[in-house]
Design a protein around this motif. Structure first.
Motif, PDB file in Angstrom:
ATOM      1  N   ALA A 205     -39.615  39.938  35.511  1.00 49.60           N
ATOM      2  CA  ALA A 205     -38.255  40.143  36.005  1.00 49.60           C
ATOM      3  C   ALA A 205     -37.449  38.851  35.967  1.00 49.60           C
ATOM      4  CB  ALA A 205     -38.297  40.699  37.426  1.00 49.60           C
ATOM      5  N   ARG A 206     -38.087  37.736  36.317  1.00 46.37           N
ATOM      6  CA  ARG A 206     -37.385  36.451  36.296  1.00 46.37           C
ATOM      7  C   ARG A 206     -37.038  36.026  34.877  1.00 46.37           C
ATOM      8  NH1 ARG A 206     -39.971  32.310  40.772  1.00 46.37           N
ATOM      9  NH2 ARG A 206     -39.755  33.666  42.586  1.00 46.37           N
ATOM     10  N   ALA A 207     -37.868  36.406  33.929  1.00 41.62           N
ATOM     11  CA  ALA A 207     -37.649  35.997  32.537  1.00 41.62           C
ATOM     12  C   ALA A 207     -36.711  36.934  31.789  1.00 41.62           C
ATOM     13  CB  ALA A 207     -38.991  35.926  31.797  1.00 41.62           C
ATOM     14  N   ALA A 208     -36.371  38.074  32.382  1.00 44.60           N
ATOM     15  CA  ALA A 208     -35.648  39.121  31.650  1.00 44.60           C
ATOM     16  C   ALA A 208     -34.302  38.662  31.117  1.00 44.60           C
ATOM     17  CB  ALA A 208     -35.469  40.348  32.551  1.00 44.60           C
ATOM     18  N   SER A 209     -33.551  37.921  31.927  1.00 45.43           N
ATOM     19  CA  SER A 209     -32.218  37.486  31.485  1.00 45.43           C
ATOM     20  C   SER A 209     -32.306  36.582  30.262  1.00 45.43           C
ATOM     21  CB  SER A 209     -31.507  36.770  32.634  1.00 45.43           C
ATOM     22  OG  SER A 209     -30.264  36.262  32.209  1.00 45.43           O
ATOM     23  N   ARG A 210     -33.205  35.599  30.309  1.00 43.76           N
ATOM     24  CA  ARG A 210     -33.360  34.702  29.169  1.00 43.76           C
ATOM     25  C   ARG A 210     -33.928  35.446  27.970  1.00 43.76           C
ATOM     26  NH1 ARG A 210     -31.179  31.163  26.111  1.00 43.76           N
ATOM     27  NH2 ARG A 210     -32.615  29.637  25.179  1.00 43.76           N
ATOM     28  N   ASP A 211     -34.825  36.405  28.203  1.00 41.15           N
ATOM     29  CA  ASP A 211     -35.357  37.209  27.105  1.00 41.15           C
ATOM     30  C   ASP A 211     -34.219  37.923  26.370  1.00 41.15           C
ATOM     31  OD1 ASP A 211     -37.962  36.490  27.644  1.00 41.15           O
ATOM     32  OD2 ASP A 211     -38.411  38.301  28.807  1.00 41.15           O
ATOM     33  N   ARG A 212     -33.271  38.467  27.132  1.00 38.84           N
ATOM     34  CA  ARG A 212     -32.140  39.156  26.495  1.00 38.84           C
ATOM     35  C   ARG A 212     -31.292  38.175  25.693  1.00 38.84           C
ATOM     36  NH1 ARG A 212     -32.171  41.971  31.491  1.00 38.84           N
ATOM     37  NH2 ARG A 212     -30.618  40.535  32.363  1.00 38.84           N
ATOM     38  N   GLN A 213     -31.067  36.983  26.232  1.00 37.91           N
ATOM     39  CA  GLN A 213     -30.292  35.980  25.499  1.00 37.91           C
ATOM     40  C   GLN A 213     -30.962  35.624  24.181  1.00 37.91           C
ATOM     41  OE1 GLN A 213     -29.926  32.676  28.189  1.00 37.91           O
ATOM     42  NE2 GLN A 213     -28.458  33.706  29.524  1.00 37.91           N
ATOM     43  N   LEU A 214     -32.289  35.601  24.188  1.00 40.52           N
ATOM     44  CA  LEU A 214     -33.044  35.244  22.976  1.00 40.52           C
ATOM     45  C   LEU A 214     -33.304  36.454  22.080  1.00 40.52           C
ATOM     46  CD1 LEU A 214     -35.658  32.820  24.598  1.00 40.52           C
ATOM     47  CD2 LEU A 214     -33.697  32.189  23.169  1.00 40.52           C
ATOM     48  N   GLU A 215     -32.771  37.620  22.465  1.00 35.02           N
ATOM     49  CA  GLU A 215     -32.947  38.872  21.719  1.00 35.02           C
ATOM     50  C   GLU A 215     -34.423  39.241  21.580  1.00 35.02           C
ATOM     51  OE1 GLU A 215     -30.769  37.987  18.112  1.00 35.02           O
ATOM     52  OE2 GLU A 215     -28.938  38.879  18.959  1.00 35.02           O
ATOM     53  N   LEU A 216     -35.173  38.963  22.649  1.00 30.92           N
ATOM     54  CA  LEU A 216     -36.589  39.351  22.690  1.00 30.92           C
ATOM     55  C   LEU A 216     -36.672  40.706  23.378  1.00 30.92           C
ATOM     56  CD1 LEU A 216     -38.235  35.919  23.621  1.00 30.92           C
ATOM     57  CD2 LEU A 216     -38.173  37.042  21.392  1.00 30.92           C
ATOM     58  N   THR A 217     -36.618  41.742  22.582  1.00 31.38           N
ATOM     59  CA  THR A 217     -36.668  43.113  23.084  1.00 31.38           C
ATOM     60  C   THR A 217     -38.113  43.539  23.302  1.00 31.38           C
ATOM     61  OG1 THR A 217     -36.794  44.047  20.870  1.00 31.38           O
ATOM     62  CG2 THR A 217     -34.580  43.626  21.775  1.00 31.38           C
ATOM     63  N   GLU A 218     -38.297  44.673  23.959  1.00 29.07           N
ATOM     64  CA  GLU A 218     -39.655  45.191  24.154  1.00 29.07           C
ATOM     65  C   GLU A 218     -40.324  45.485  22.815  1.00 29.07           C
ATOM     66  OE1 GLU A 218     -41.510  45.292  26.926  1.00 29.07           O
ATOM     67  OE2 GLU A 218     -39.804  44.199  27.756  1.00 29.07           O
ATOM     68  N   ALA A 219     -39.524  45.873  21.822  1.00 29.26           N
ATOM     69  CA  ALA A 219     -40.096  46.114  20.491  1.00 29.26           C
ATOM     70  C   ALA A 219     -40.639  44.810  19.897  1.00 29.26           C
ATOM     71  CB  ALA A 219     -39.036  46.711  19.572  1.00 29.26           C
ATOM     72  N   VAL A 220     -39.915  43.711  20.080  1.00 32.08           N
ATOM     73  CA  VAL A 220     -40.392  42.416  19.584  1.00 32.08           C
ATOM     74  C   VAL A 220     -41.669  42.003  20.312  1.00 32.08           C
ATOM     75  CG1 VAL A 220     -39.863  39.955  19.400  1.00 32.08           C
ATOM     76  CG2 VAL A 220     -38.092  41.645  18.889  1.00 32.08           C
ATOM     77  N   PHE A 221     -41.676  42.182  21.642  1.00 32.57           N
ATOM     78  CA  PHE A 221     -42.878  41.829  22.401  1.00 32.57           C
ATOM     79  C   PHE A 221     -44.070  42.677  21.970  1.00 32.57           C
ATOM     80  CE2 PHE A 221     -39.969  40.093  25.813  1.00 32.57           C
ATOM     81  CZ  PHE A 221     -40.417  38.787  25.706  1.00 32.57           C
ATOM     82  N   THR A 222     -43.853  43.951  21.737  1.00 26.86           N
ATOM     83  CA  THR A 222     -44.947  44.819  21.303  1.00 26.86           C
ATOM     84  C   THR A 222     -45.511  44.348  19.960  1.00 26.86           C
ATOM     85  OG1 THR A 222     -44.048  46.730  22.477  1.00 26.86           O
ATOM     86  CG2 THR A 222     -45.569  47.178  20.668  1.00 26.86           C
ATOM     87  N   HIS A 223     -44.624  44.003  19.049  1.00 25.85           N
ATOM     88  CA  HIS A 223     -45.044  43.515  17.729  1.00 25.85           C
ATOM     89  C   HIS A 223     -45.846  42.218  17.864  1.00 25.85           C
ATOM     90  CE1 HIS A 223     -43.700  42.189  13.419  1.00 25.85           C
ATOM     91  NE2 HIS A 223     -44.976  42.483  13.477  1.00 25.85           N
ATOM     92  N   SER A 224     -45.308  41.261  18.616  1.00 27.78           N
ATOM     93  CA  SER A 224     -45.992  39.974  18.750  1.00 27.78           C
ATOM     94  C   SER A 224     -47.308  40.117  19.515  1.00 27.78           C
ATOM     95  CB  SER A 224     -45.085  38.953  19.441  1.00 27.78           C
ATOM     96  OG  SER A 224     -44.806  39.313  20.777  1.00 27.78           O
TER      97      SER A 224
END
Length: 369
Positions: free
Chosen positions: A98-117
């Protein structure tokens, strides 16, 4: 209780004084988790609490998987005993995400990207291969997953939080990642309320006397969850008052009430040591005029010199060669003869711990940096 009594009581609770712990794993279990973003200093954090230990013996425990370095509690690395990692991760991973969510959005790290990585990293360590950060990042690049602008750190942390990666065995001095299930023993899930109670109970045993606000800061829990956790174990805690505020500690203290009073000797504490970082309120050990000398504006906790429970300076380690190092001490004022003698003793202990000749040099505040 006088505020001047707090440091010594906490030194005993944290096993910096009077430690009877016998192994790196025992230290990790007692402390629940030790902040470990600086791996060399994190090993000394164990050494401070484990008489007779060496850097090599602590590193061996990490290499064997007895201690695990991963993201827990607040969103940073911690060392924890392998048997504690699963329930600590289950308790704290949601809040870290939850704390990382805002920065994740700024970096365009979507759940699809996380699943792939995550899938890529899981395959990379599937057959027991311990890989360095650089090796994993190169595999992400090869798969055309962006790793710039610190994206790699977010991707690796998410893999840790998902129970895919954790620390592996060091390789020629380099840290590695390994398959989580190969290093962390299986265990039955713990209900959240039970985990909250366990975290609170063990925090106040290993760090008391401390306040609810201190526990909230250290745990990374919401204020509501932290209060609920403390209330669930309050009957097992002693309550003392200091400076008008209630503080809690374990009802049966192994160090005994003889730990009251001033004193505590001299200690060279590592960067981010739990004695400093475990509390939201540090005025009992660190004068306001010196706060920015010990803790930078961007949250870097420097290695500190402690005398009779008070931070009297900071120190740095400079490696001079394969078998030699220097400790540079920067004191905030004129030390007593006893403090200087204590610092010299601590440097000799560091020499034993690191297994190398270690010299001491004093620097003026104006020379820092």
């Amino acid at each position: 209780m006088r505020m001047s009594d707090l440091p010594r009581r906490r030194l005993f609770s944290q096993r910096v004084l009077g430690s009877t712990l016998r192994s790196p794993g025992a230290v990790a279990r007692w402390m629940v988790a030790l902040q470990a973003q600086d791996s060399i200093m994190a090993r000394w954090a164990v050494g401070v609490r484990l008489p007779g230990s060496t850097d090599r013996s602590v590193l061996a425990a990490i290499d064997r998987g007895q201690l695990i370095r991963t993201h827990l509690l607040r969103p940073t690395w911690h060392l924890a005993a392998a048997g504690d990692v699963r329930w600590l991760l289950a308790l704290s991973a949601p809040q870290i995400k939850a704390r990382a969510a805002s920065r994740d959005r700024q970096l365009e790290l979507t759940e699809a990207v996380f699943t792939h990585s995550n899938r890529l990293m899981e395959r990379a360590v599937r057959d027991g291969a311990d890989l360095t950060r650089e090796e994993i990042v190169q595999r992400l690049r090869d798969a055309r997953i962006p790793v710039d602008e610190n994206r790699a750190s977010h991707l690796l942390m998410r893999a840790e939080l998902e129970g895919i990666l954790c620390s592996g065995a060091s390789r020629r001095g380099a840290l590695t990642y390994a398959k989580f299930d190969d290093r962390v023993p299986a265990s039955a899930p713990i209900p959240r309320e039970e985990a909250l109670s366990a975290l609170a109970s063990r925090y106040f045993a290993g760090r008391g006397p401390a306040s609810v606000e201190d526990f909230t800061w250290w745990s990374g829990l919401s204020a509501r969850d932290a209060r609920r956790a403390v209330e669930s174990v309050r009957a097992s805690l002693d309550v003392v008052e200091s400076d008008g505020s209630p503080l809690f500690e374990a009802a049966v203290r192994a160090a005994g009430k003889a730990s009251n009073g001033r004193g505590g000797g001299v200690h060279l504490l590592p960067a981010y040591d739990e004695f400093v970082i475990s509390y939201a309120d540090r005025k009992a050990i660190l004068a306001r005029v010196h706060v920015k000398k010990a803790i930078s504006d961007n949250g870097i906790f420097h290695p500190t010199i402690l005398a009779d429970g008070q931070v009297i300076g900071v120190w740095t380690r400079r490696k001079l060669g394969a078998d030699s190092a220097m400790v540079e001490a920067c004191l905030f004022g004129r030390p007593s003869a006893a403090a200087r003698a204590g610092i010299s003793r601590c440097v000799r202990r560091l020499a034993e711990f690191w297994g190398m000749e270690t010299t001491l040099e004093y620097r003026a505040e104006a020379d820092r940096g």
